[in-house]
Design a protein around this motif. Structure first.
Motif, PDB file in Angstrom:
ATOM      1  N   ILE A   1      -6.703  -4.104  -8.301  1.00 31.50           N
ATOM      2  CA  ILE A   1      -5.435  -4.077  -7.574  1.00 31.50           C
ATOM      3  C   ILE A   1      -5.114  -5.491  -7.102  1.00 31.50           C
ATOM      4  CG2 ILE A   1      -4.137  -3.176  -5.615  1.00 31.50           C
ATOM      5  CD1 ILE A   1      -5.778  -0.673  -5.708  1.00 31.50           C
ATOM      6  N   GLY A   2      -3.981  -6.025  -7.551  1.00 32.66           N
ATOM      7  CA  GLY A   2      -3.524  -7.334  -7.119  1.00 32.66           C
ATOM      8  C   GLY A   2      -2.418  -7.199  -6.087  1.00 32.66           C
ATOM      9  N   TYR A   3      -2.433  -8.064  -5.076  1.00 37.49           N
ATOM     10  CA  TYR A   3      -1.497  -7.951  -3.948  1.00 37.49           C
ATOM     11  C   TYR A   3      -0.729  -9.252  -3.775  1.00 37.49           C
ATOM     12  CZ  TYR A   3      -0.069  -7.227   0.964  1.00 37.49           C
ATOM     13  OH  TYR A   3       0.648  -7.095   2.148  1.00 37.49           O
ATOM     14  N   ALA A   4       0.597  -9.158  -3.815  1.00 41.45           N
ATOM     15  CA  ALA A   4       1.473 -10.283  -3.512  1.00 41.45           C
ATOM     16  C   ALA A   4       2.147  -9.973  -2.179  1.00 41.45           C
ATOM     17  CB  ALA A   4       2.508 -10.483  -4.611  1.00 41.45           C
ATOM     18  N   PRO A   5       1.684 -10.549  -1.071  1.00 40.75           N
ATOM     19  CA  PRO A   5       2.217 -10.205   0.253  1.00 40.75           C
ATOM     20  C   PRO A   5       3.636 -10.696   0.453  1.00 40.75           C
ATOM     21  CG  PRO A   5       0.700 -12.041   0.442  1.00 40.75           C
ATOM     22  CD  PRO A   5       0.630 -11.579  -0.994  1.00 40.75           C
TER      23      PRO A   5
ATOM     24  N   GLN B   1      10.075 -19.906  -7.291  1.00 35.18           N
ATOM     25  CA  GLN B   1       8.917 -20.486  -7.960  1.00 35.18           C
ATOM     26  C   GLN B   1       7.623 -20.136  -7.231  1.00 35.18           C
ATOM     27  OE1 GLN B   1      10.336 -24.499  -7.766  1.00 35.18           O
ATOM     28  NE2 GLN B   1      11.374 -24.403  -9.747  1.00 35.18           N
ATOM     29  N   GLN B   2       7.674 -20.102  -5.906  1.00 35.31           N
ATOM     30  CA  GLN B   2       6.504 -19.670  -5.141  1.00 35.31           C
ATOM     31  C   GLN B   2       6.161 -18.219  -5.445  1.00 35.31           C
ATOM     32  OE1 GLN B   2       6.772 -20.487  -0.942  1.00 35.31           O
ATOM     33  NE2 GLN B   2       7.109 -22.675  -1.242  1.00 35.31           N
ATOM     34  N   GLN B   3       7.191 -17.404  -5.673  1.00 38.11           N
ATOM     35  CA  GLN B   3       6.934 -16.018  -6.021  1.00 38.11           C
ATOM     36  C   GLN B   3       6.272 -15.928  -7.393  1.00 38.11           C
ATOM     37  OE1 GLN B   3       7.869 -13.464  -3.580  1.00 38.11           O
ATOM     38  NE2 GLN B   3       6.188 -12.646  -4.779  1.00 38.11           N
ATOM     39  N   MET B   4       6.628 -16.836  -8.303  1.00 34.45           N
ATOM     40  CA  MET B   4       5.934 -16.889  -9.590  1.00 34.45           C
ATOM     41  C   MET B   4       4.444 -17.143  -9.380  1.00 34.45           C
ATOM     42  SD  MET B   4       8.390 -19.115 -12.105  1.00 34.45           S
ATOM     43  CE  MET B   4      10.146 -18.783 -12.258  1.00 34.45           C
ATOM     44  N   VAL B   5       4.123 -18.070  -8.464  1.00 32.45           N
ATOM     45  CA  VAL B   5       2.718 -18.354  -8.169  1.00 32.45           C
ATOM     46  C   VAL B   5       2.033 -17.107  -7.600  1.00 32.45           C
ATOM     47  CG1 VAL B   5       1.135 -19.744  -6.778  1.00 32.45           C
ATOM     48  CG2 VAL B   5       3.163 -20.805  -7.785  1.00 32.45           C
ATOM     49  N   ALA B   6       2.695 -16.442  -6.661  1.00 30.74           N
ATOM     50  CA  ALA B   6       2.107 -15.261  -6.034  1.00 30.74           C
ATOM     51  C   ALA B   6       1.853 -14.154  -7.050  1.00 30.74           C
ATOM     52  CB  ALA B   6       3.021 -14.754  -4.921  1.00 30.74           C
ATOM     53  N   ILE B   7       2.831 -13.900  -7.928  1.00 21.72           N
ATOM     54  CA  ILE B   7       2.655 -12.870  -8.952  1.00 21.72           C
ATOM     55  C   ILE B   7       1.671 -13.342 -10.013  1.00 21.72           C
ATOM     56  CG2 ILE B   7       3.809 -11.519 -10.743  1.00 21.72           C
ATOM     57  CD1 ILE B   7       4.554 -10.635  -7.959  1.00 21.72           C
TER      58      ILE B   7
ATOM     59  N   ARG C   1      -0.912 -15.196  -9.676  1.00 26.28           N
ATOM     60  CA  ARG C   1      -2.290 -15.032  -9.198  1.00 26.28           C
ATOM     61  C   ARG C   1      -2.795 -13.610  -9.416  1.00 26.28           C
ATOM     62  NH1 ARG C   1      -1.747 -17.811  -3.299  1.00 26.28           N
ATOM     63  NH2 ARG C   1      -0.473 -15.935  -3.098  1.00 26.28           N
ATOM     64  N   THR C   2      -1.899 -12.632  -9.258  1.00 27.43           N
ATOM     65  CA  THR C   2      -2.329 -11.245  -9.420  1.00 27.43           C
ATOM     66  C   THR C   2      -2.595 -10.894 -10.878  1.00 27.43           C
ATOM     67  OG1 THR C   2      -0.103 -10.300  -9.694  1.00 27.43           O
ATOM     68  CG2 THR C   2      -0.890 -10.608  -7.436  1.00 27.43           C
ATOM     69  N   LEU C   3      -2.059 -11.699 -11.805  1.00 25.02           N
ATOM     70  CA  LEU C   3      -2.228 -11.419 -13.229  1.00 25.02           C
ATOM     71  C   LEU C   3      -3.451 -12.101 -13.839  1.00 25.02           C
ATOM     72  CD1 LEU C   3       1.502 -11.823 -14.296  1.00 25.02           C
ATOM     73  CD2 LEU C   3       0.220  -9.684 -14.285  1.00 25.02           C
ATOM     74  N   LEU C   4      -4.045 -13.020 -13.114  1.00 27.92           N
ATOM     75  CA  LEU C   4      -5.124 -13.820 -13.679  1.00 27.92           C
ATOM     76  C   LEU C   4      -6.371 -13.008 -14.013  1.00 27.92           C
ATOM     77  CD1 LEU C   4      -5.370 -17.193 -11.716  1.00 27.92           C
ATOM     78  CD2 LEU C   4      -4.855 -16.862 -14.131  1.00 27.92           C
ATOM     79  N   ASN C   5      -6.648 -11.982 -13.211  1.00 26.18           N
ATOM     80  CA  ASN C   5      -7.942 -11.319 -13.275  1.00 26.18           C
ATOM     81  C   ASN C   5      -7.913  -9.970 -13.961  1.00 26.18           C
ATOM     82  OD1 ASN C   5      -9.401 -13.363 -11.664  1.00 26.18           O
ATOM     83  ND2 ASN C   5      -8.025 -12.694 -10.040  1.00 26.18           N
ATOM     84  N   GLY C   6      -6.940  -9.749 -14.836  1.00 23.34           N
ATOM     85  CA  GLY C   6      -6.891  -8.483 -15.552  1.00 23.34           C
ATOM     86  C   GLY C   6      -6.650  -7.292 -14.652  1.00 23.34           C
TER      87      GLY C   6
ATOM     88  N   GLU D   1      16.322 -14.932  -9.682  1.00 22.43           N
ATOM     89  CA  GLU D   1      15.158 -15.551 -10.323  1.00 22.43           C
ATOM     90  C   GLU D   1      13.915 -14.679 -10.122  1.00 22.43           C
ATOM     91  OE1 GLU D   1      12.984 -19.952 -10.344  1.00 22.43           O
ATOM     92  OE2 GLU D   1      14.214 -19.342  -8.644  1.00 22.43           O
ATOM     93  N   VAL D   2      13.720 -14.177  -8.909  1.00 21.60           N
ATOM     94  CA  VAL D   2      12.571 -13.315  -8.623  1.00 21.60           C
ATOM     95  C   VAL D   2      12.653 -12.019  -9.421  1.00 21.60           C
ATOM     96  CG1 VAL D   2      11.424 -11.960  -6.819  1.00 21.60           C
ATOM     97  CG2 VAL D   2      12.144 -14.314  -6.360  1.00 21.60           C
ATOM     98  N   ALA D   3      13.861 -11.503  -9.591  1.00 28.56           N
ATOM     99  CA  ALA D   3      14.032 -10.283 -10.399  1.00 28.56           C
ATOM    100  C   ALA D   3      13.499 -10.502 -11.804  1.00 28.56           C
ATOM    101  CB  ALA D   3      15.504  -9.880 -10.438  1.00 28.56           C
ATOM    102  N   ARG D   4      13.790 -11.667 -12.376  1.00 29.01           N
ATOM    103  CA  ARG D   4      13.288 -11.975 -13.716  1.00 29.01           C
ATOM    104  C   ARG D   4      11.760 -12.092 -13.713  1.00 29.01           C
ATOM    105  NH1 ARG D   4      18.028 -15.384 -13.978  1.00 29.01           N
ATOM    106  NH2 ARG D   4      16.769 -17.189 -13.353  1.00 29.01           N
ATOM    107  N   VAL D   5      11.208 -12.674 -12.636  1.00 31.16           N
ATOM    108  CA  VAL D   5       9.755 -12.796 -12.509  1.00 31.16           C
ATOM    109  C   VAL D   5       9.106 -11.411 -12.527  1.00 31.16           C
ATOM    110  CG1 VAL D   5       7.904 -13.428 -10.912  1.00 31.16           C
ATOM    111  CG2 VAL D   5       9.816 -14.997 -11.283  1.00 31.16           C
ATOM    112  N   LEU D   6       9.619 -10.504 -11.708  1.00 35.29           N
ATOM    113  CA  LEU D   6       9.040  -9.164 -11.613  1.00 35.29           C
ATOM    114  C   LEU D   6       9.234  -8.382 -12.904  1.00 35.29           C
ATOM    115  CD1 LEU D   6      10.206  -8.319  -7.996  1.00 35.29           C
ATOM    116  CD2 LEU D   6       7.843  -8.638  -8.741  1.00 35.29           C
ATOM    117  N   GLU D   7      10.384  -8.580 -13.528  1.00 35.49           N
ATOM    118  CA  GLU D   7      10.663  -7.879 -14.775  1.00 35.49           C
ATOM    119  C   GLU D   7       9.650  -8.272 -15.847  1.00 35.49           C
ATOM    120  OE1 GLU D   7      14.867  -6.427 -16.528  1.00 35.49           O
ATOM    121  OE2 GLU D   7      14.660  -8.588 -16.274  1.00 35.49           O
TER     122      GLU D   7
END
Length: 263
Positions: free
Chosen positions: A89-93, A146-152, A154-159, A179-185
């Motif tokens: 479980i990855g968490y982006a606060p 862009q910071q949200q890209m970093v936050a998301i 990080r959650t993708l790095l570990n499978g 921009e964040v919508a595209r990140v989450l999508e």
């Protein structure tokens, strides 16, 4: 107003039943039920103070809780947070939690989890090529998106098998929200997402399923499109007027509204 919908077509990845949280003698959650689908985006909605963030913290074991939290078929309600993280479980606060003085590359490197195998940098850079381009840039100089890209990222790095994103558009300008919508999508194409959000246009764009909380209880579960198409239900459950609901239904207006911290 309490409504429910038939179960998800496939076995839920996350299944929460009768989740209750008491903090300092105050009952915050009174029995939350929610399912997170094994693919796509499931939105967790509710008015300010409905208990959305507390629900996320309860799922993650960040607050004392009772009830049932089944993740990938395993009961996890008695597990500590670090044990849940190891299970995927990855968490982006909601505050994104980036280290402003560190570079993008250093922020990602800190998220590497020992024993999780080779970090999935190829996936992160495929989804967010800008993070490779800005690897040497300090995270504190990035835009909110862009910071949200970093936050998301990080959650993708570990499978991870699930990403929980708490209020990812909170306090962002409309252009950055897009921009964040595209990140989450992009992220949701790789990993299921539980999205805590108040921007209904964003929910309309991303979410297939939704759960609505009211006063620390589950008030509605079902397809997100059905809820957003029902102006009476959105008004009753979320306090959203006709104009806002119509904008959400159109899916083109990704502007944010002012909001207070959730319980």
């Amino acid at each position: 107003m309490t409504t429910d919908a038939p179960g998800l077509a496939a076995e839920p990845l996350l299944c929460v039943r009768d989740l209750r949280v008491v903090i300092g003698g105050r009952h915050i959650l009174h029995g939350v039920d929610l399912d997170v689908a094994a693919s796509g985006v499931t939105a967790l909605l509710g008015r300010n103070g409905a208990g959305k963030t507390t629900t996320v913290r309860g799922v993650l074991g960040l607050v004392p809780r009772t009830g049932s939290v089944r993740f990938a078929g395993e009961e996890t309600v008695r597990l500590a947070t670090h044990a849940l993280v190891r299970r995927g479980i990855g968490y982006a606060p909601e505050d994104r939690g980036v280290f402003a003085a560190l570079t993008v590359a250093e922020n990602l490197r800190l998220a590497e989890r020992p024993g999780a195998g080779e970090p999935a940098y190829a996936l992160v850079h495929e989804l967010f090529p800008e993070l490779r381009q800005r690897a040497a840039q300090r995270a504190g100089t990035l835009s909110g998106g862009q910071q949200q890209m970093v936050a998301i990222g990080r959650t993708l790095l570990n499978g991870n098998r699930l990403i929980i994103a708490d209020e990812p558009t909170k306090g962002l300008a409309p252009k950055v929200v897009t921009e964040v919508a595209r990140v989450l999508e992009r992220a949701a194409q790789a990993v299921p997402v539980l999205l805590v959000e108040q921007n209904l246009a964003l929910v309309r764009r991303l979410a297939e399923h939704c759960v609505v909380l009211a006063d620390g209880r589950t008030a509605h579960r079902g397809p997100a499109a059905d809820l957003l198409a029902d102006t009476g239900a959105t008004r009753a459950l979320l306090g959203v007027g006709r104009h806002t609901a119509a904008a959400a239904g159109g899916g083109s207006d990704l502007s944010t509204t002012s909001r207070k911290a959730d319980a």
